[in-house]
Write a protein that holds these residues in place. Structure first.
Motif, PDB file in Angstrom:
ATOM      1  N   LEU A  45     -11.233  -7.601  12.000  1.00 33.50           N
ATOM      2  CA  LEU A  45     -10.515  -7.116  13.068  1.00 33.50           C
ATOM      3  C   LEU A  45     -10.403  -8.068  14.130  1.00 33.50           C
ATOM      4  O   LEU A  45      -9.272  -7.912  14.829  1.00 33.50           O
ATOM      5  CB  LEU A  45     -11.325  -5.799  13.805  1.00 33.50           C
ATOM      6  CG  LEU A  45     -10.364  -4.740  14.552  1.00 33.50           C
ATOM      7  CD1 LEU A  45      -9.275  -4.156  13.993  1.00 33.50           C
ATOM      8  CD2 LEU A  45     -11.373  -3.830  15.207  1.00 33.50           C
ATOM      9  N   ALA A  46     -11.092  -8.986  14.124  1.00 34.69           N
ATOM     10  CA  ALA A  46     -10.938 -10.030  15.348  1.00 34.69           C
ATOM     11  C   ALA A  46     -10.018 -11.138  14.691  1.00 34.69           C
ATOM     12  O   ALA A  46      -9.710 -12.265  15.598  1.00 34.69           O
ATOM     13  CB  ALA A  46     -12.006 -10.736  15.569  1.00 34.69           C
ATOM     14  N   CYS A  61      -5.826  -0.165  -0.378  1.00 36.25           N
ATOM     15  CA  CYS A  61      -6.087  -1.345   0.752  1.00 36.25           C
ATOM     16  C   CYS A  61      -7.212  -0.779   1.689  1.00 36.25           C
ATOM     17  O   CYS A  61      -7.769   0.338   1.349  1.00 36.25           O
ATOM     18  CB  CYS A  61      -4.597  -1.117   1.745  1.00 36.25           C
ATOM     19  SG  CYS A  61      -4.624   0.398   2.702  1.00 36.25           S
ATOM     20  N   ALA A  62      -7.795  -1.640   2.340  1.00 34.67           N
ATOM     21  CA  ALA A  62      -8.755  -1.613   3.215  1.00 34.67           C
ATOM     22  C   ALA A  62      -8.328  -1.357   4.651  1.00 34.67           C
ATOM     23  O   ALA A  62      -7.232  -1.909   5.197  1.00 34.67           O
ATOM     24  CB  ALA A  62      -9.896  -2.479   3.179  1.00 34.67           C
ATOM     25  N   GLU A  63      -9.044  -0.653   5.544  1.00 32.38           N
ATOM     26  CA  GLU A  63      -8.620  -0.421   6.981  1.00 32.38           C
ATOM     27  C   GLU A  63      -9.798  -0.492   7.950  1.00 32.38           C
ATOM     28  O   GLU A  63     -10.937  -0.107   7.735  1.00 32.38           O
ATOM     29  CB  GLU A  63      -7.748   0.828   7.127  1.00 32.38           C
ATOM     30  CG  GLU A  63      -7.348   1.027   8.772  1.00 32.38           C
ATOM     31  CD  GLU A  63      -6.708   2.430   8.751  1.00 32.38           C
ATOM     32  OE1 GLU A  63      -6.846   2.926   9.819  1.00 32.38           O
ATOM     33  OE2 GLU A  63      -6.122   2.623   7.639  1.00 32.38           O
ATOM     34  N   VAL A  64      -9.745  -1.454   8.977  1.00 34.95           N
ATOM     35  CA  VAL A  64     -10.585  -1.268   9.938  1.00 34.95           C
ATOM     36  C   VAL A  64      -9.788  -1.197  11.366  1.00 34.95           C
ATOM     37  O   VAL A  64      -8.939  -1.788  11.633  1.00 34.95           O
ATOM     38  CB  VAL A  64     -11.052  -2.859  10.090  1.00 34.95           C
ATOM     39  CG1 VAL A  64     -12.599  -2.855  11.212  1.00 34.95           C
ATOM     40  CG2 VAL A  64     -11.991  -3.166   8.626  1.00 34.95           C
ATOM     41  N   GLY A  65     -10.395  -0.264  11.971  1.00 37.58           N
ATOM     42  CA  GLY A  65      -9.907  -0.158  13.587  1.00 37.58           C
ATOM     43  C   GLY A  65     -11.014   0.202  14.386  1.00 37.58           C
ATOM     44  O   GLY A  65     -12.238   0.422  14.137  1.00 37.58           O
ATOM     45  N   ALA A  66     -10.635   0.113  15.694  1.00 38.26           N
ATOM     46  CA  ALA A  66     -11.620   0.223  16.887  1.00 38.26           C
ATOM     47  C   ALA A  66     -10.664   0.549  18.257  1.00 38.26           C
ATOM     48  O   ALA A  66      -9.709   0.480  17.986  1.00 38.26           O
ATOM     49  CB  ALA A  66     -12.347  -1.222  16.825  1.00 38.26           C
ATOM     50  N   VAL A  67     -11.721   1.223  19.058  1.00 40.62           N
ATOM     51  CA  VAL A  67     -11.152   1.269  20.341  1.00 40.62           C
ATOM     52  C   VAL A  67     -11.969   0.700  21.407  1.00 40.62           C
ATOM     53  O   VAL A  67     -13.221   0.952  21.490  1.00 40.62           O
ATOM     54  CB  VAL A  67     -11.026   2.873  20.562  1.00 40.62           C
ATOM     55  CG1 VAL A  67     -10.492   3.264  21.910  1.00 40.62           C
ATOM     56  CG2 VAL A  67     -10.398   3.719  19.524  1.00 40.62           C
ATOM     57  N   PHE A  68     -11.344   0.038  22.373  1.00 38.18           N
ATOM     58  CA  PHE A  68     -12.100  -0.780  23.474  1.00 38.18           C
ATOM     59  C   PHE A  68     -11.690   0.103  24.808  1.00 38.18           C
ATOM     60  O   PHE A  68     -10.472   0.296  24.796  1.00 38.18           O
ATOM     61  CB  PHE A  68     -11.794  -2.112  23.366  1.00 38.18           C
ATOM     62  CG  PHE A  68     -12.123  -2.670  22.209  1.00 38.18           C
ATOM     63  CD1 PHE A  68     -13.398  -3.415  22.225  1.00 38.18           C
ATOM     64  CD2 PHE A  68     -11.505  -3.189  21.196  1.00 38.18           C
ATOM     65  CE1 PHE A  68     -13.970  -4.217  21.342  1.00 38.18           C
ATOM     66  CE2 PHE A  68     -12.073  -3.707  20.051  1.00 38.18           C
ATOM     67  CZ  PHE A  68     -13.357  -4.069  20.005  1.00 38.18           C
ATOM     68  N   ARG A  94      -6.042  -1.704  15.032  1.00 40.31           N
ATOM     69  CA  ARG A  94      -6.033  -1.644  13.734  1.00 40.31           C
ATOM     70  C   ARG A  94      -5.507  -2.464  12.753  1.00 40.31           C
ATOM     71  O   ARG A  94      -4.524  -3.297  13.028  1.00 40.31           O
ATOM     72  CB  ARG A  94      -5.384  -0.284  13.216  1.00 40.31           C
ATOM     73  CG  ARG A  94      -5.433   0.432  11.904  1.00 40.31           C
ATOM     74  CD  ARG A  94      -5.074   2.053  11.748  1.00 40.31           C
ATOM     75  NE  ARG A  94      -3.552   1.886  12.122  1.00 40.31           N
ATOM     76  CZ  ARG A  94      -2.588   1.827  11.088  1.00 40.31           C
ATOM     77  NH1 ARG A  94      -3.113   1.896   9.580  1.00 40.31           N
ATOM     78  NH2 ARG A  94      -1.305   2.128  11.412  1.00 40.31           N
ATOM     79  N   ARG A  95      -6.179  -2.923  11.545  1.00 38.06           N
ATOM     80  CA  ARG A  95      -5.856  -3.712  10.572  1.00 38.06           C
ATOM     81  C   ARG A  95      -5.952  -3.366   9.004  1.00 38.06           C
ATOM     82  O   ARG A  95      -6.938  -2.589   8.780  1.00 38.06           O
ATOM     83  CB  ARG A  95      -6.486  -5.437  10.833  1.00 38.06           C
ATOM     84  CG  ARG A  95      -5.910  -6.284   9.931  1.00 38.06           C
ATOM     85  CD  ARG A  95      -6.802  -7.679   9.907  1.00 38.06           C
ATOM     86  NE  ARG A  95      -5.971  -8.573   9.121  1.00 38.06           N
ATOM     87  CZ  ARG A  95      -6.767  -9.739   9.091  1.00 38.06           C
ATOM     88  NH1 ARG A  95      -7.850 -10.078   9.704  1.00 38.06           N
ATOM     89  NH2 ARG A  95      -6.145 -10.824   8.361  1.00 38.06           N
ATOM     90  N   THR A  96      -5.047  -3.464   8.176  1.00 41.50           N
ATOM     91  CA  THR A  96      -5.032  -3.124   6.860  1.00 41.50           C
ATOM     92  C   THR A  96      -4.930  -4.312   6.015  1.00 41.50           C
ATOM     93  O   THR A  96      -4.178  -5.196   6.367  1.00 41.50           O
ATOM     94  CB  THR A  96      -3.966  -2.130   6.551  1.00 41.50           C
ATOM     95  OG1 THR A  96      -2.721  -2.696   6.874  1.00 41.50           O
ATOM     96  CG2 THR A  96      -4.249  -0.812   7.214  1.00 41.50           C
ATOM     97  N   ILE A  97      -5.672  -4.559   4.832  1.00 41.98           N
ATOM     98  CA  ILE A  97      -5.492  -5.435   3.905  1.00 41.98           C
ATOM     99  C   ILE A  97      -5.255  -4.819   2.753  1.00 41.98           C
ATOM    100  O   ILE A  97      -6.063  -3.794   2.082  1.00 41.98           O
ATOM    101  CB  ILE A  97      -6.584  -6.322   3.956  1.00 41.98           C
ATOM    102  CG1 ILE A  97      -7.019  -6.748   5.201  1.00 41.98           C
ATOM    103  CG2 ILE A  97      -6.567  -7.441   3.017  1.00 41.98           C
ATOM    104  CD1 ILE A  97      -8.049  -6.100   6.099  1.00 41.98           C
ATOM    105  N   ASP A  98      -4.257  -5.162   1.904  1.00 40.58           N
ATOM    106  CA  ASP A  98      -3.883  -4.856   0.484  1.00 40.58           C
ATOM    107  C   ASP A  98      -4.637  -5.580  -0.716  1.00 40.58           C
ATOM    108  O   ASP A  98      -5.276  -6.726  -0.316  1.00 40.58           O
ATOM    109  CB  ASP A  98      -2.509  -4.547   0.216  1.00 40.58           C
ATOM    110  CG  ASP A  98      -1.580  -5.682   0.325  1.00 40.58           C
ATOM    111  OD1 ASP A  98      -2.177  -6.912  -0.133  1.00 40.58           O
ATOM    112  OD2 ASP A  98      -0.591  -5.830   0.417  1.00 40.58           O
ATOM    113  N   THR A  99      -4.651  -5.077  -1.948  1.00 38.37           N
ATOM    114  CA  THR A  99      -5.009  -5.871  -3.120  1.00 38.37           C
ATOM    115  C   THR A  99      -4.402  -7.144  -3.170  1.00 38.37           C
ATOM    116  O   THR A  99      -5.104  -8.006  -4.092  1.00 38.37           O
ATOM    117  CB  THR A  99      -4.902  -4.993  -4.161  1.00 38.37           C
ATOM    118  OG1 THR A  99      -3.521  -4.841  -4.531  1.00 38.37           O
ATOM    119  CG2 THR A  99      -6.001  -3.778  -4.193  1.00 38.37           C
ATOM    120  N   GLN A 100      -3.248  -7.440  -2.789  1.00 41.76           N
ATOM    121  CA  GLN A 100      -2.783  -8.837  -2.665  1.00 41.76           C
ATOM    122  C   GLN A 100      -3.093  -9.719  -1.654  1.00 41.76           C
ATOM    123  O   GLN A 100      -2.705 -10.868  -1.572  1.00 41.76           O
ATOM    124  CB  GLN A 100      -1.177  -8.498  -2.798  1.00 41.76           C
ATOM    125  CG  GLN A 100      -0.631  -7.920  -4.006  1.00 41.76           C
ATOM    126  CD  GLN A 100      -1.002  -8.104  -5.027  1.00 41.76           C
ATOM    127  OE1 GLN A 100      -0.861  -9.493  -5.584  1.00 41.76           O
ATOM    128  NE2 GLN A 100      -1.445  -7.417  -6.174  1.00 41.76           N
TER     129      GLN A 100
END
Length: 555
Positions: A45-46, A61-68, A94-100
């Motif tokens: 995320l950083a 896909c994978a997803e990571v998110g946060a609220v500050f 928020r960030r997503t990453i796919d299998t590619q």
């Protein structure tokens, strides 16, 4: 402050959602349960470079998110304002990453490049990995820490810029000296070309003007002959047009009073006579503009331009531009031949570097006093009562990018021993404790509000771990510190305790639970018992440990 985090289909995590408060958070669990996955998700995320391996098996896909939540560091507030966001409102990322391995990012629902995550989230979160204490063995890390503590980055930037200018001036002088012979050959070749083309008296329009003039002169005889024939026909020959017109008007003269038509015709003939007279006068007054130009001389000039253009393999029309380039290069060669100019530039650059480096050196000595004073009280608290950490500034033989001196952390475990470089004298446990001190003793303006540590208590045991926990408690009244740990004392100090477990599904799944007070005591007992099955005794000790180390509710 980090308010909330969610992780979807990331490595062994299928779904995870955590809410956070200010204070000290501890994550515990069996080895291999996946504790470091949370740190890797935060690093993703950083702005860490995307990797397709992050995507959980079988998922798209994978997803990571946060609220500050605010308040944010000044640099983050400035960045948010530049992007059109309100620095007082929450930041959703928020960030997503796919299998590619392809990645997408959003901040407050606005698509953002990866650099935006680094600028924003990277300034809100600090991630200390398991072996981060090893970085302090490197001299550059020691220097950067001291400069950051003293707020010396502006001085360091000035020195780095002056060093770059010094390197350029030095390289220019070297090239100037090395190229004297080659430039002499080039100058001799240019001298001949300058002489040849200068003799043409080149101007931007010279070639076009000469060709235009030549065309005009070469057709002058034909033009004069034709104009002479016309003049003769109008009034010079015996039966000229004007003579005939005169005869015609004489024929009409007797009947002018009796015939209106004759009178009109006579007027028209008179107008024709006047026009013909003006035409003849114009041809008589015409004088060739080039009558003073010598055609053979002009032919010779054009021939010279042609010969010169063939000699240098360029079109005659391009000779003027070519001459300008030669003159420009000639000036460059003349200036480069003056080695004194380059030497003067080098001396000026060296003087500027010394001035900036001197300012940085003086500021570093002041920072050393501050650093040693701030570190000293921490050492006895971490069971290093006789130890001393100091800094030595060693003058370098040659100017360096980061200043005129190297910075060496010196460690002295006992007054009877001589100080030696930290990399040569500190044991693993001592280095781990020093690393923690250096992580906590920082300039307030650069400390991020959320800090993650992976097994910061590695190499430390017993009461020292408890003291580490107390120190971390003191640094989390407004901010957050998250520690991954296997130590019961660290878990007992935490304000919030999370347990990480991995089940035996296929593929396995990692889950995280927030522990109640009773569950916390059981987990602390597990950490204390290790392979011992006497959990009841461990639970009693866990309760006592928790009571002695828990933060006071009134703190």
């Amino acid at each position: 402050m980090l308010e909330r985090i969610w992780i979807e289909s990331f490595l062994l995590i299928d779904h995870l959602e955590m809410t956070w408060e200010s204070g000290l958070h501890v994550l515990t669990g069996e080895t291999g349960a996946g504790k470091s996955m949370v740190l890797e998700a935060i690093a993703c995320l950083a702005g860490q470079r995307a990797d397709s391996k992050w995507v959980r098996s079988g998922k798209a896909c994978a997803e990571v998110g946060a609220v500050f939540s605010a308040p944010y560091p000044a640099e983050v507030e400035s960045w948010l304002a530049e992007q059109g966001f309100d620095p007082k409102e929450d930041v959703w990322c928020r960030r997503t990453i796919d299998t590619q391995g392809k990645s997408k990012a959003w901040i407050n629902q606005k698509p953002m490049p990866l650099s935006a995550l680094k600028n924003c989230i990277g300034a809100l979160v600090e991630i200390g990995h398991q072996h981060m204490h090893l970085q302090w063995l490197k001299s550059e890390a020691q220097r950067e820490w001291l400069d950051a503590l003293g707020g010396l980055q502006p001085y360091a930037i000035d020195v780095e810029q002056a060093w770059s200018e010094l390197q350029k001036a030095s390289n220019d002088l070297i090239q100037a000296k090395a190229g004297i012979v080659q430039r002499q050959y080039e100058r001799e070749a240019l001298a001949q070309r300058r002489e040849d083309i200068k003799g043409l008296q080149p101007t931007q329009s010279a070639w076009e003007d000469m060709n235009r003039l030549h065309t005009r002169i070469s057709g002058a005889a034909d033009r004069q002959e034709r104009m002479s024939l016309v003049r003769s026909a109008i009034y010079e020959s015996r039966d000229s047009i004007l003579s005939k017109l005169h005869g015609l008007t004489q024929q009409l003269a007797p009947i002018l009073d009796s015939s209106a038509s004759a009178k009109s015709a006579q007027e028209l003939l008179e107008q024709a006579r006047i026009s013909l007279q003006e035409a003849a006068d114009t041809l008589r007054d015409d004088r060739e503009e080039s009558s003073d130009v010598n055609l053979p001389e002009l032919d010779a000039k054009l021939s010279k331009w042609h010969r010169t253009s063939r000699r240098y393999h360029i079109a005659p029309s391009e000779l003027y531009d070519y001459w300008l380039k030669i003159e420009e290069r000639w000036v460059e060669l003349e200036s480069m031949d003056s080695i004194e100019i380059f030497e003067a530039r080098l001396n000026n650059a060296y003087k500027k570097y010394q001035e900036n480096a001197s300012v940085l050196t003086k500021a570093r000595y002041q920072a050393v006093e501050k650093a040693e004073a701030e570190i000293a009280p921490w050492l006895p608290r971490l069971n290093l009562p006789d130890a001393k950490l100091s800094f030595v500034l060693k003058t370098l033989a040659e100017p360096a990018k980061h200043g005129a001196e190297s910075i060496v952390m010196m460690f002295q475990s006992h007054p009877s021993l001589a100080p030696t470089p930290l990399s040569e004298s500190a044991s693993g446990g001592e280095l781990a404790r020093i690393a923690l001190i250096l992580a906590l003793v920082q300039h307030p303006g650069i400390t991020p509000p959320v800090r993650f540590f992976d097994e910061v208590d590695t190499g430390i045991s017993g009461s020292t771990v408890a003291e580490v926990g107390r120190l971390l408690q003191q640094h989390t009244y407004r901010d957050q510190i998250v520690c991954i740990s296997h130590q019961p004392q660290m878990a007992a100090c935490a304000d919030f305790h999370w347990k990480i477990e991995k089940n035996t599904e296929n593929p396995p799944v990692t889950r995280i639970h927030a522990l109640t007070e009773e569950a916390r005591r059981n987990e602390i007992a597990r950490l204390m018992a290790g392979g011992n099955h006497d959990l009841e005794s461990a639970k009693l000790h866990a309760q006592q440990l928790r009571q002695s180390l828990a933060r006071s509710k009134t703190a």
